[in-house]
Design a protein around this motif. Sequence first.
Motif, short mmCIF file in Angstrom:
data_model
loop_
_atom_site.label_atom_id
_atom_site.label_comp_id
_atom_site.label_asym_id
_atom_site.label_seq_id
_atom_site.Cartn_x
_atom_site.Cartn_y
_atom_site.Cartn_z
N THR A 138 3.26 59.12 -7.80
CA THR A 138 4.36 60.08 -7.66
C THR A 138 5.25 60.11 -8.89
O THR A 138 6.04 61.02 -9.04
CB THR A 138 5.23 59.74 -6.44
OG1 THR A 138 5.88 58.48 -6.69
CG2 THR A 138 4.42 59.62 -5.18
N LEU A 166 0.06 68.44 -0.48
CA LEU A 166 0.43 67.02 -0.45
C LEU A 166 0.81 66.59 0.97
O LEU A 166 0.43 65.51 1.43
CB LEU A 166 1.60 66.76 -1.39
CG LEU A 166 1.27 66.74 -2.88
CD1 LEU A 166 2.55 66.69 -3.68
CD2 LEU A 166 0.38 65.55 -3.21
N ALA A 182 4.91 63.63 -0.30
CA ALA A 182 3.64 62.95 -0.07
C ALA A 182 3.87 61.60 0.62
O ALA A 182 3.19 61.27 1.59
CB ALA A 182 2.92 62.74 -1.41
N GLY A 235 -1.24 63.88 2.92
CA GLY A 235 -0.48 62.70 3.31
C GLY A 235 -0.60 62.43 4.80
O GLY A 235 -0.82 61.29 5.22
#
Lengths: 320, 676
Positions: B48, B18, B59, B22
């Motif tokens: 999320t 993540l 993230a 991200g």
Amino acid sequence: MTIKCTFAAAAAMALATALPASAQTADEFPSKAITYILPFDPGGESDIAARFQQAVWNAHTGHDVIIQYQPGAGGAQAWSQLNDIAGDGYTVMGINLPHTILQPLEGNAGYTTEDLTPIHYFHYTPNAIFVPSDSEFETLQQLVDHATANPGMVTLAGSGSKSANNLGQLEFDQAAGITTTYVPFSGTGPSITAVLGNQTTGGFNYATSAMAQGDALRMLAVASEERMPAFPDVPTFTELGFEIVGGAYRGIAVPASTPEDIRQRLSDIVSEINADPEFVTRMEEGGFVLTDIPYDEMPEFVAQMTEEYSAGAAALGIGE
Amino acid sequence: MELLGYFLNALTPLNLGLALAGVVLGTIIGALPGLSATMAVAVLVPFTFAMEPASGLIALGAIYTGAIYGGAFAAILVNTPGTPSSIATTFDGYPMAQRGDGGLAVTLATLASVCGGLIGALALLFLAPPLARVALAFGPPEYFWLAVFGLTLIAALSVGNTLKGLIGACIGLLLSMVGVAVVGGDVRLTGNLPSFLGGIDVVSALIGLYCVPVILDLVATRAAHLKVPDSDKGYRLREAGGIAWASRFNVVRSSVIGTVVGILPGAGGSIAGLVSYTEARRSSPRSANFGKGEPDGVIATEAANNATVGGGFIPTLVLGIPGTPPDAIILGALLVQGIQIGPQLFTGEADIVYTFIFGLLIATVLMLPAGLLIGRYAYRSIISFPKSLLVPTIAFLTVVGSFAIHSSVHDVQVMFGLGVLGWVLNRYGFQASPIVLGLVLGQIAEQGFVQTYLIGNASGNLTGMYFGRPISIGIIAAALLSLCYPFYAEWRAKRKNTRPLTEIAIGAEGHPAETVVAPVRALPAARVPDTGALVAAVMFIAVGALALMDTGGMSAMGSVFPRAISILLIALSLLMGVLALTGRGVRATPPEPAATARRRTVLGAIFGLWVLAIPLLGFAASGLIAFLTMMVVAEHDRQPMAVWVRRTVIAVGVVGAFWLLMSRLLMLRMPAGLLF
């Protein structure tokens, strides 16, 4: 240039609305994700409440809701464009009172209160008066006495000029026969920061701030009709002898071209979420007061609010 | 020991994945001017909900930090800050790229961003509760003086032409006041047009003022956009590392400034970058090189703006007061997860908070490889694209970016209008940066000023409110220092009758790269009136007078600042007019011959028609038509048919990809118009 564009946009709009809408019955609605536009920056009361709705939206409709932010002019920028959006129900917008009554009264807001189509007002945040927890003022009466002895010296931070907070502070001044100095900030966050940092004597904000800040703030009185369940020890202004009830209502509006059955269906969805135990707990823990004003009660509600707030607006010197 | 446990929590494959995803997504979004971390984070919040709270936060935090960093790419390669945080990166990053050091600048920005991000996140990890008090110690007077401090940078940016710099700043300040005033609630300087109620969006102004002139000048000449070094030296990581190590003190100082400014709600990365740039310039032995491609300028800005990410989470998590819009969205996501914010968060919900902070640290480290790769790719694309593709692509990106802010064509038109204005003013010697500084800092300065006045007046101690508070005094001292230092340094150099600073700087030890020194222009011998400056002066006096008339009947709160600025603008313009009449002012460089200007005029006209046609024809259709026409205008040579076919395919690809990104991924409402 802008005149040309407005014309162009109007022409395009006219054409778009002339096209036959795709067959969509209210029973099947929604069949995809809905876009939920908030006319403010993230982080405010509108945002938090919408995020709570978003968390349970899928469970009630089977589809997601997507939140977007279009801040500007205290909301007026987005509201003035609401009716340009396609009225298929898949784009809705947060709507607030007294903002949508006070702004058009002030003139040049780009919309009128009647232009907007609220389908549900789902909650309300009462005004409340705060001082930092290390303040010398333990009760509202102490603050009023101090303000009586020192006219103008008590400073109260709030969100925006000619706003719900500003209106509340003026009503308080009138009811208590005192003069306080209102210091406008660009939102609840900055104004609460000023209160916490002892930059001002106190603040005229929404009761939700008491939840968010916990022990760091002392709420002296709340402008709800009855004591709030979340704050059983905090008196209302009315109890203390000041006839002030007010705050901000928040709801959902749709473009004017949205069909009646879709409006009703959206209103039903919001009502359903308002009864969701998980949502109710979150909202009440957050210091929000749930209201259930669905689509069919809207005309009456808006008329009543318009009357109340127009009187308040006169006190603010709006619309003269 | 507990911390180690949280660190291991953050290291799960899911969290690592993540964080990497991200950072990559954030960097790309941030590199595209107008597409912001706020937008990406807002759309991704629902995803999320299904995750563990800590994973979801990682993230979101990774996207945010990546986006702040990615802004540097556009700043360095096309002179347009990808986010307001990298405004000051353009000052030196773009000159570096122009002289062939673009790859080096990108690598430096990456190193500085990673260091800044780490220092900010470490402050969040170890010092959050005590540092949160900084946010509370900053009251309205401190915000006012901080904005003034930022404005002193104008003196440094416009050495030799301070008058025009100040006039530009006044224009920027007036632009910042358009719309409904926060203090007083008056509707100001909108010309009665409802579309201006929300004011002039800073991002669309940034794109217009910085990028449109680049596009217009790009098409006018045959020369390449950026100078390509003879041998491509790759990442130049070793060289960049050496420079960063040599200015390690700058890195640390800028990161600390960034962390502290990040803690202040409402100040943000743009101010952090500007303040640390000002400090770096003042304290550097090569200060005369700043603005001409000095690596220290890029380092200072990029270290500071990434430090604001960690810094901004401090008030968000400790006080529940978000420092920036992305912080606010992340705060909302936390509330939805049922997590109560406040000092107790660090003890009660320690596992979530510390796992998140470690996740942020890991994401920041991942930025190094990810950023180097993406930056390398971006740099290579920019230098290898032929002009006939580069010009329409950049133009299309300006439209995409300014539209995306509010899904509004109005912002696109403002962007183009300000861009043309910026280009014209530039011709007369007015730089874009003072205007931008005024626009970015105007609101903070005005609100701080009026709030200070209200509080000071109520307590009967106005002077004490403005000048008597310890932090204020410190900021005022720093502002005075940075205001006077450039003049003092030049004066000292002259008095000692030594070489000018620029020449000394080149000889200075450890100077990293060859610097192009602008040739000193010989002043015209005869003092003839300067017509250009005269016309500009008359125009600005008219603007000031209009602003005075418009604010005439408003509340004292809402009118004191715009009126003061208008009077200052008129006074400065009068001075410039007198100087121009007597031929004493600083002259702008004469424009090039008219022959090269024809392509530019045609391109400008296409651009103008395009921004008008978007609501009529639809976003994609108008974009495609404009892209193809601009492609032809930007080509200086004859090309075989095959080349045009290939380019047309690329044009369709670029327009289509962005249309999909905006309408499907970011869920923006696209104007449909007649076609599509």
